[in-house]
Every structure is written in structure tokens, then in C-alpha cells.
Scaffold this motif. Structure first.
Motif, PDB file in Angstrom:
ATOM      1  N   THR A   1       0.815  -1.063  -0.178  1.00 12.59           N
ATOM      2  CA  THR A   1       0.112   0.039  -0.052  1.00 12.59           C
ATOM      3  C   THR A   1       0.939   1.181  -0.132  1.00 12.59           C
ATOM      4  O   THR A   1       1.807   1.383   0.949  1.00 12.59           O
ATOM      5  N   THR A   2       0.637   2.192  -0.962  1.00 11.64           N
ATOM      6  CA  THR A   2       1.411   3.362  -1.059  1.00 11.64           C
ATOM      7  C   THR A   2       0.575   4.489  -0.361  1.00 11.64           C
ATOM      8  O   THR A   2      -0.529   4.676  -0.738  1.00 11.64           O
ATOM      9  N   VAL A   3       1.612   5.498   0.280  1.00 11.16           N
ATOM     10  CA  VAL A   3       0.731   6.389   1.160  1.00 11.16           C
ATOM     11  C   VAL A   3       1.578   7.631   0.762  1.00 11.16           C
ATOM     12  O   VAL A   3       2.813   7.939   0.901  1.00 11.16           O
TER      13      VAL A   3
ATOM     14  N   ARG B   1      -7.733   6.328  -8.614  1.00 15.41           N
ATOM     15  CA  ARG B   1      -8.058   5.300  -7.458  1.00 15.41           C
ATOM     16  C   ARG B   1      -7.622   5.714  -6.149  1.00 15.41           C
ATOM     17  O   ARG B   1      -7.837   5.085  -5.186  1.00 15.41           O
ATOM     18  N   THR B   2      -6.994   7.062  -5.963  1.00 15.47           N
ATOM     19  CA  THR B   2      -6.574   7.409  -4.661  1.00 15.47           C
ATOM     20  C   THR B   2      -7.608   7.519  -3.603  1.00 15.47           C
ATOM     21  O   THR B   2      -8.543   8.234  -4.174  1.00 15.47           O
TER      22      THR B   2
ATOM     23  N   ALA C   1     -16.548  16.109   0.713  1.00 14.37           N
ATOM     24  CA  ALA C   1     -15.837  16.420  -0.228  1.00 14.37           C
ATOM     25  C   ALA C   1     -15.034  15.164  -1.048  1.00 14.37           C
ATOM     26  O   ALA C   1     -14.579  15.109  -1.916  1.00 14.37           O
ATOM     27  N   GLY C   2     -15.459  13.999  -0.250  1.00 16.80           N
ATOM     28  CA  GLY C   2     -15.310  12.858  -0.843  1.00 16.80           C
ATOM     29  C   GLY C   2     -14.255  11.932  -0.099  1.00 16.80           C
ATOM     30  O   GLY C   2     -13.844  10.969  -0.675  1.00 16.80           O
ATOM     31  N   ALA C   3     -13.830  12.332   1.045  1.00 14.90           N
ATOM     32  CA  ALA C   3     -12.833  11.667   1.720  1.00 14.90           C
ATOM     33  C   ALA C   3     -13.377  10.416   2.300  1.00 14.90           C
ATOM     34  O   ALA C   3     -14.751  10.020   2.391  1.00 14.90           O
ATOM     35  N   SER C   4     -12.934   9.218   2.400  1.00 13.73           N
ATOM     36  CA  SER C   4     -13.111   7.632   2.574  1.00 13.73           C
ATOM     37  C   SER C   4     -13.107   7.390   4.059  1.00 13.73           C
ATOM     38  O   SER C   4     -13.523   6.535   4.324  1.00 13.73           O
ATOM     39  N   GLY C   5     -12.747   8.334   4.860  1.00 11.72           N
ATOM     40  CA  GLY C   5     -12.850   8.246   6.147  1.00 11.72           C
ATOM     41  C   GLY C   5     -12.164   9.512   7.109  1.00 11.72           C
ATOM     42  O   GLY C   5     -11.727  10.531   6.531  1.00 11.72           O
TER      43      GLY C   5
ATOM     44  N   ARG D   1      -5.306   0.572   5.696  1.00 18.30           N
ATOM     45  CA  ARG D   1      -5.385  -0.697   5.044  1.00 18.30           C
ATOM     46  C   ARG D   1      -6.731  -0.835   4.597  1.00 18.30           C
ATOM     47  O   ARG D   1      -7.249  -1.246   3.399  1.00 18.30           O
ATOM     48  N   ALA D   2      -7.929  -0.477   5.448  1.00 18.91           N
ATOM     49  CA  ALA D   2      -9.379  -0.443   5.159  1.00 18.91           C
ATOM     50  C   ALA D   2      -9.605   0.530   3.906  1.00 18.91           C
ATOM     51  O   ALA D   2     -10.249  -0.049   2.827  1.00 18.91           O
ATOM     52  N   VAL D   3      -9.107   1.723   4.034  1.00 23.25           N
ATOM     53  CA  VAL D   3      -9.211   2.591   2.899  1.00 23.25           C
ATOM     54  C   VAL D   3      -8.583   2.204   1.722  1.00 23.25           C
ATOM     55  O   VAL D   3      -9.366   2.412   0.428  1.00 23.25           O
ATOM     56  N   ALA D   4      -7.502   1.379   1.744  1.00 23.25           N
ATOM     57  CA  ALA D   4      -6.858   1.237   0.269  1.00 23.25           C
ATOM     58  C   ALA D   4      -7.564  -0.099  -0.190  1.00 23.25           C
ATOM     59  O   ALA D   4      -7.626  -0.210  -1.462  1.00 23.25           O
ATOM     60  N   THR D   5      -8.434  -0.692   0.493  1.00 18.14           N
ATOM     61  CA  THR D   5      -9.418  -1.830  -0.059  1.00 18.14           C
ATOM     62  C   THR D   5     -10.665  -1.323  -0.512  1.00 18.14           C
ATOM     63  O   THR D   5     -11.505  -2.047  -0.870  1.00 18.14           O
TER      64      THR D   5
END
Length: 221
Positions: A2-4, A75-76, A96-100, A116-120
């Protein structure tokens, strides 16, 4: 792997995050940004799986940077980090669209599992926190969805089955998949299938966005 990308205006904070993330075998930090403009530009260049996005940064803040990154269609995924639980900007970040959404004093394990959850493709905001967050800032909901004089349901909900509507409602009330399964007497795998269909039919990026939709359409409130 996972790249951050780490976006924070505090060098010491970025250093701490980098040390933590690079101690993991399945994560690597591809860059650091000190403001929202840098975060937006570096995301376009590096295409990280996840951006750890601070809210308050000089120049372009984390909210607008999130909006631009999500609008880019890549996909980010963006994970909002803020100093205070129920920060007034957190709701805007999710809109704004943040996943968490996580607070900076979260335990290291929480941050790692969140990434890890966000990446999946999952959402990392705990249902209880989602509920509290939206309860606190429900008055920020846009007035762009006026009551329908005909009494017909919101068009974003019309493709949902009765069961899917029921599950979206209790998602908005903060129920986890396990709680939904237990209280509605369903298999947890069935609940996951329903949640997936709800996301697909409503065009929600993840569970957080679906919960916001439930509030916007007055399914809960």
C-alpha cells in the motif's frame, strides 16, 4: 504494498507518520506534502493508494485538496486526519469525498488498520463516530434537496428494494454489519451483499457516503 502520501504542515508529525508506516511490511510512503496544493500535485504525479490528509494547512487546506483529488477520478483514497474529535471541518471533508476520518491521537493500530481499510475500498469511520459526526453537523446539510411536493421518494433511493432501504436507514443510525445481521435476523454475508448493492445503486463511494446520503434524503435524522 500500500502506497501512502502524507499531507501535513508539521514536519515532526510527518516524520512520526513515516516512521510508523515504514515499520510495516505492507506499506511504503511515496511522498510528503506540507500543504494542500502540494498534496494535490503529488497525488496526480505519484498515484498513491491513500493520502493521509491533515485539515488545517496553509494555502490550500485539506478539504479543498480532498475535493480536487476525488474530482480527479483516480483510484487514490483520502483519509482525513484532524486534531479534534468532531472537528468542524471533518464533515466537510467527508462531503468532499474523503473515505474516512480519524483523530490524530488515535492508537497506531487504529491508523494502520484505517489505512488498510481505505486502500481496499472500505470506509474507516467507526459507525458510532459517523453517527456522532453527522448528528453534530447535520445542520450543514445542503438545502439542495428540498422536500418533494408530490411526496414521491428521493430519486436516489427509488432503485433500492424495501430491504435495501431498511438497511440503509439502520446504517445511518450507526449499526455495524454484525448488528444489522443480528437484529434483522440475516446472515452477515447477506448484509454485506445488500450493502454492496446499496453502494452501487446510489453511486456512493463507500459506507460513509451512503450514511451521508441517508441523512440528506431524510431517511434518518
Amino acid at each position: 504494498m500500500t502506497t501512502v502520501l502524507i499531507a501535513d504542515d508539521q514536519p515532526l508529525q510527518r516524520f512520526g507518520f513515516r516512521m510508523l508506516l515504514e515499520s510495516q511490511d505492507d506499506m511504503t510512503v511515496v511522498g510528503e506534502a506540507a500543504n494542500g496544493a502540494e498534496a494535490t500535485r503529488m497525488t496526480a504525479e505519484l498515484h498513491p493508494d491513500v493520502v493521509l490528509m491533515d485539515v488545517r494547512m496553509p494555502g490550500l487546506d485539506g478539504i479543498e485538496a480532498t475535493r480536487r483529488i476525488v474530482a480527479g477520478g483516480g483510484r487514490t483514497r483520502v483519509l482525513i486526519l484532524t486534531t479534534f474529535d468532531l472537528d468542524e471541518y471533518a464533515y466537510s471533508g467527508l462531503r468532499a469525498g474523503a473515505s474516512g476520518f480519524l483523530v490524530k491521537d488515535a492508537q497506531p493500530e487504529e491508523l494502520l488498520s484505517g489505512i488498510r481499510a481505505v486502500a481496499t475500498g472500505d470506509a474507516v469511520v467507526a459507525p458510532s463516530l459517523t453517527r456522532r459526526l453527522l448528528d453534530a453537523y447535520v445542520h450543514h446539510l445542503p438545502a439542495a434537496t428540498p422536500p418533494n411536493p408530490s411526496g414521491s421518494p428521493d430519486p436516489r433511493l427509488t432503485t433500492l428494494t424495501d430491504r435495501e432501504t431498511e438497511i440503509l436507514r439502520v446504517m445511518g443510525q450507526g449499526w455495524t454489519n454484525t448488528e444489522i445481521a443480528e437484529r434483522l435476523h440475516l446472515a452477515e454475508s447477506t448484509v454485506k451483499t445488500h450493502v454492496g448493492r446499496i453502494l452501487a445503486k446510489t453511486g456512493s463511494r463507500d459506507r460513509v457516503q451512503a450514511v451521508i446520503l441517508a441523512y440528506e434524503t431524510k431517511l434518518v435524522g
